[in-house]
Write an enzyme that holds these catalytic residues in place. Structure first.
Site, PDB file in Angstrom:
ATOM      1  N   ARG A 188       1.704   9.361  -6.090  1.00 16.16           N
ATOM      2  CA  ARG A 188       1.269  10.599  -6.770  1.00 16.16           C
ATOM      3  C   ARG A 188       1.585  10.543  -8.254  1.00 16.16           C
ATOM      4  O   ARG A 188       1.740   9.473  -8.830  1.00 16.16           O
ATOM      5  CB  ARG A 188       1.880  11.854  -6.101  1.00 16.16           C
ATOM      6  CG  ARG A 188       1.762  11.909  -4.591  1.00 16.16           C
ATOM      7  CD  ARG A 188       0.348  11.951  -4.085  1.00 16.16           C
ATOM      8  NE  ARG A 188       0.325  12.251  -2.655  1.00 16.16           N
ATOM      9  CZ  ARG A 188      -0.523  11.711  -1.787  1.00 16.16           C
ATOM     10  NH1 ARG A 188      -1.427  10.827  -2.178  1.00 16.16           N
ATOM     11  NH2 ARG A 188      -0.489  12.055  -0.519  1.00 16.16           N
ATOM     12  N   HIS A 205       0.865  -1.208   0.000  1.00 22.95           N
ATOM     13  CA  HIS A 205       0.000   0.000   0.000  1.00 22.95           C
ATOM     14  C   HIS A 205       0.889   1.241   0.000  1.00 22.95           C
ATOM     15  O   HIS A 205       1.500   1.569   1.013  1.00 22.95           O
ATOM     16  CB  HIS A 205      -0.892   0.018   1.236  1.00 22.95           C
ATOM     17  CG  HIS A 205      -1.807   1.200   1.315  1.00 22.95           C
ATOM     18  ND1 HIS A 205      -3.156   1.079   1.595  1.00 22.95           N
ATOM     19  CD2 HIS A 205      -1.601   2.525   1.150  1.00 22.95           C
ATOM     20  CE1 HIS A 205      -3.719   2.264   1.595  1.00 22.95           C
ATOM     21  NE2 HIS A 205      -2.790   3.177   1.333  1.00 22.95           N
ATOM     22  N   ASN A 258      -5.654   7.230  -5.807  1.00 25.11           N
ATOM     23  CA  ASN A 258      -6.356   8.483  -5.452  1.00 25.11           C
ATOM     24  C   ASN A 258      -5.629   9.711  -6.010  1.00 25.11           C
ATOM     25  O   ASN A 258      -5.206  10.588  -5.279  1.00 25.11           O
ATOM     26  CB  ASN A 258      -6.579   8.597  -3.929  1.00 25.11           C
ATOM     27  CG  ASN A 258      -5.284   8.634  -3.127  1.00 25.11           C
ATOM     28  OD1 ASN A 258      -4.271   8.082  -3.537  1.00 25.11           O
ATOM     29  ND2 ASN A 258      -5.317   9.279  -1.971  1.00 25.11           N
ATOM     30  N   HIS A 265       1.395   5.460  -1.763  1.00 26.67           N
ATOM     31  CA  HIS A 265       0.967   6.586  -2.610  1.00 26.67           C
ATOM     32  C   HIS A 265       2.200   7.142  -3.314  1.00 26.67           C
ATOM     33  O   HIS A 265       3.140   7.594  -2.650  1.00 26.67           O
ATOM     34  CB  HIS A 265       0.327   7.687  -1.759  1.00 26.67           C
ATOM     35  CG  HIS A 265      -0.900   7.214  -1.053  1.00 26.67           C
ATOM     36  ND1 HIS A 265      -2.168   7.366  -1.573  1.00 26.67           N
ATOM     37  CD2 HIS A 265      -1.056   6.557   0.121  1.00 26.67           C
ATOM     38  CE1 HIS A 265      -3.055   6.832  -0.750  1.00 26.67           C
ATOM     39  NE2 HIS A 265      -2.404   6.326   0.299  1.00 26.67           N
ATOM     40  N   ASP A 293       1.650   2.786   3.459  1.00 23.93           N
ATOM     41  CA  ASP A 293       0.781   3.971   3.307  1.00 23.93           C
ATOM     42  C   ASP A 293       1.630   5.247   3.269  1.00 23.93           C
ATOM     43  O   ASP A 293       1.173   6.311   3.674  1.00 23.93           O
ATOM     44  CB  ASP A 293      -0.272   4.065   4.410  1.00 23.93           C
ATOM     45  CG  ASP A 293      -1.440   4.968   4.002  1.00 23.93           C
ATOM     46  OD1 ASP A 293      -1.544   5.330   2.814  1.00 23.93           O
ATOM     47  OD2 ASP A 293      -2.233   5.312   4.896  1.00 23.93           O
ATOM     48  N   ALA A 346      -3.482  14.891   5.508  1.00 22.94           N
ATOM     49  CA  ALA A 346      -3.229  13.628   6.211  1.00 22.94           C
ATOM     50  C   ALA A 346      -2.205  12.813   5.451  1.00 22.94           C
ATOM     51  O   ALA A 346      -2.309  12.660   4.234  1.00 22.94           O
ATOM     52  CB  ALA A 346      -4.523  12.841   6.324  1.00 22.94           C
ATOM     53  N   LYS A 403      -9.851  -0.180  -5.151  1.00 20.15           N
ATOM     54  CA  LYS A 403      -9.818   0.492  -3.859  1.00 20.15           C
ATOM     55  C   LYS A 403     -11.161   1.125  -3.527  1.00 20.15           C
ATOM     56  O   LYS A 403     -11.712   1.884  -4.318  1.00 20.15           O
ATOM     57  CB  LYS A 403      -8.734   1.589  -3.900  1.00 20.15           C
ATOM     58  CG  LYS A 403      -8.614   2.396  -2.641  1.00 20.15           C
ATOM     59  CD  LYS A 403      -7.963   1.598  -1.520  1.00 20.15           C
ATOM     60  CE  LYS A 403      -8.032   2.360  -0.223  1.00 20.15           C
ATOM     61  NZ  LYS A 403      -6.763   2.465   0.442  1.00 20.15           N
ATOM     62  N   HIS A 418      -4.363  -0.514   6.074  1.00 17.89           N
ATOM     63  CA  HIS A 418      -3.811   0.287   7.177  1.00 17.89           C
ATOM     64  C   HIS A 418      -4.703   0.266   8.426  1.00 17.89           C
ATOM     65  O   HIS A 418      -5.209   1.284   8.870  1.00 17.89           O
ATOM     66  CB  HIS A 418      -3.519   1.730   6.757  1.00 17.89           C
ATOM     67  CG  HIS A 418      -4.587   2.403   5.933  1.00 17.89           C
ATOM     68  ND1 HIS A 418      -5.902   2.451   6.314  1.00 17.89           N
ATOM     69  CD2 HIS A 418      -4.503   3.053   4.758  1.00 17.89           C
ATOM     70  CE1 HIS A 418      -6.581   3.102   5.406  1.00 17.89           C
ATOM     71  NE2 HIS A 418      -5.776   3.476   4.440  1.00 17.89           N
ATOM     72  N   HIS A 453     -10.437   1.259   2.490  1.00 17.07           N
ATOM     73  CA  HIS A 453     -10.184   2.284   3.511  1.00 17.07           C
ATOM     74  C   HIS A 453     -11.378   2.189   4.458  1.00 17.07           C
ATOM     75  O   HIS A 453     -12.466   2.650   4.149  1.00 17.07           O
ATOM     76  CB  HIS A 453     -10.080   3.680   2.883  1.00 17.07           C
ATOM     77  CG  HIS A 453      -9.760   4.733   3.898  1.00 17.07           C
ATOM     78  ND1 HIS A 453      -8.558   5.413   3.925  1.00 17.07           N
ATOM     79  CD2 HIS A 453     -10.466   5.194   4.966  1.00 17.07           C
ATOM     80  CE1 HIS A 453      -8.544   6.251   4.951  1.00 17.07           C
ATOM     81  NE2 HIS A 453      -9.685   6.137   5.592  1.00 17.07           N
TER      82      HIS A 453
HETATM   83  O1  DOR Z   1      -3.029   9.575   5.710  1.00 18.35           O
HETATM   84  C1  DOR Z   1      -3.461   9.285   4.617  1.00 18.35           C
HETATM   85  N1  DOR Z   1      -2.955   9.825   3.483  1.00 18.35           N
HETATM   86  N2  DOR Z   1      -4.469   8.420   4.541  1.00 18.35           N
HETATM   87  C2  DOR Z   1      -5.079   8.157   3.382  1.00 18.35           C
HETATM   88  O2  DOR Z   1      -5.990   7.378   3.382  1.00 18.35           O
HETATM   89  C3  DOR Z   1      -4.691   8.863   2.140  1.00 18.35           C
HETATM   90  C4  DOR Z   1      -3.309   9.318   2.207  1.00 18.35           C
HETATM   91  C5  DOR Z   1      -2.964  10.317   1.112  1.00 18.35           C
HETATM   92  O3  DOR Z   1      -3.326  10.072  -0.057  1.00 18.35           O
HETATM   93  O4  DOR Z   1      -2.328  11.322   1.403  1.00 18.35           O
HETATM   94 ZN    ZN Z   2      -3.242   5.167   1.741  1.00 19.14          ZN
END
Ligand code: DOR
Ligand code: ZN
Length: 349
Positions: free
Chosen positions: A20, A16, A44, A18, A250, A266, A102, A177, A139
């Protein structure tokens, strides 16, 4: 004095992450690719990755950012919406490079506005996932503002996850997570094909970290850190040797200015030093012998992919986590910036 012996393990995967898109890929992808052979890449983006065609193009952009000397395979995911069609799932399965879909409840977290407003709207699509074995990556938080943010994961299990799994008992699920004792116990005891990923930061910290002498935005992520008994339950799950629990960082890059902000984003950035952080937790709990299963075997087994065969090393050697890292035309602050680590990841055996 004898030098402590290094820890050798099968190359791990991150189930898992990210990464970008755009100009930041060249800064972010090498961190993950240095440690992990493969990673489940979250969809995302803005706009979200909702079709296999979009996932194919995103995959190419990621591969273009992998340094020539590194071997890395991005495992793509689709972003489930109220309108994802059963045919899109079939295309995803046929692609061979989409490994999950997802579920973001709409509004639950970063770029989740296009997420699912009511799981009932997705049942035909989820049935095809059940039939084809394509995992649903969840999630797991309800989004109602009336529900306390620290309770949203536990409430999700009762209100959404259990009824969903009753309707579709053969749907393969990764509870992403996890942050609570409730989730760890649910995944441990549930029937059927379910697993969970656990981040390094949820193993290391409880919610006090967000308020240590002032507000600490770099410890804010979603689902938010919980109380100490929850952290202890996650550690117990991670070191248990139960194959339902495996590594998912994550790691989520955000520009420094958007974390240190009146409405901070976040996400914790751990891609640079993920294995060092996990090694510290396993070592502190006398469970270094359980790290390889958690980091290198159980995720591959769940996703029905071959285990990696190359070997990496974790060496006992101190280094300082940098204060900042480049992120496109700005910077980001990695988790625990400035602190000394006890382990150093070496990408070969
Ligand atoms: O803390 C997080 N950041 N939780 C998530 O579910 C998304 C992630 C983000 O894409 O920044
Ligand atoms: Zn995540």
């Amino acid at each position: 004095m004898t030098k402590p012996s290094p820890l050798r393990l099968t190359r791990p995967d991150d189930w898992h992450v990210h990464l970008r898109d755009g100009i930041v890929l060249k800064d972010v992808v090498p961190h993950t690719a240095a440690q992990f052979a493969r990673a489940i890449v979250m969809p995302n983006l803005k706009p979200p990755v909702v079709t296999a065609t979009m996932a194919a193009a995103y995959r190419e952009r990621i591969l273009a950012a992998v340094p020539a000397a590194m071997n890395f395979e991005p495992l793509m995911t689709l972003y489930l919406t109220d309108n994802t069609s059963p045919d899109e799932i079939r295309r995803a399965v046929d692609s061979g490079f989409v490994h999950g879909v997802k579920l973001y409840p709409a509004g639950a977290t970063t770029n989740s506005d296009a997420g699912v407003t009511d799981i009932q709207r997705c049942m035909r699509t989820l049935e095809v996932m059940q039939d084809t074995g394509l995992p649903l990556l969840i999630h797991g938080e309800v989004t109602e503002h009336s529900i306390d943010i620290f309770d949203r994961e536990a409430v999700f299990i009762d209100r959404i996850l259990q009824p969903l799994r009753k309707s579709l008992p053969a749907l393969r699920v990764v509870f992403e997570h996890i942050t609570t004792k409730d989730a760890a116990e649910y995944v441990r005891d549930a029937e059927g094909d379910i697993a969970a990923t656990i981040t390094a930061h949820h193993l290391m910290y409880n919610r006090n970290a967000i308020f240590q002498g002032g507000i600490r935005p770099h410890y804010y992520c979603l689902p938010v850190l919980k109380r100490e008994p929850h952290r202890l339950a996650l550690v117990e799950a991670a070191i248990s040797g139960n194959p339902r629990f495996f590594l998912g960082t994550d790691s989520a890059p955000h520009p420094k200015g958007l974390k240190e902000h009146a409405c901070g984003c976040a996400g914790c950035y751990t891609a640079l030093h993920a294995m060092e952080l996990y090694a510290e937790v396993f070592e502190a709990n006398n469970a270094l012998d359980k790290l390889e299963g958690f980091a290198s075997f159980f995720g591959a087994d769940f996703y029905r992919l071959p285990r990696n065969t190359d070997v990496v090393t974790l060496q006992k050697s101190e280094w300082i986590i940098p204060d900042e890292l480049t992120l496109g035309d700005t910077t980001l602050v990695p988790l625990d910036a400035g602190r000394s680590l006890r382990w150093k990841f070496i990408p070969h055996g």
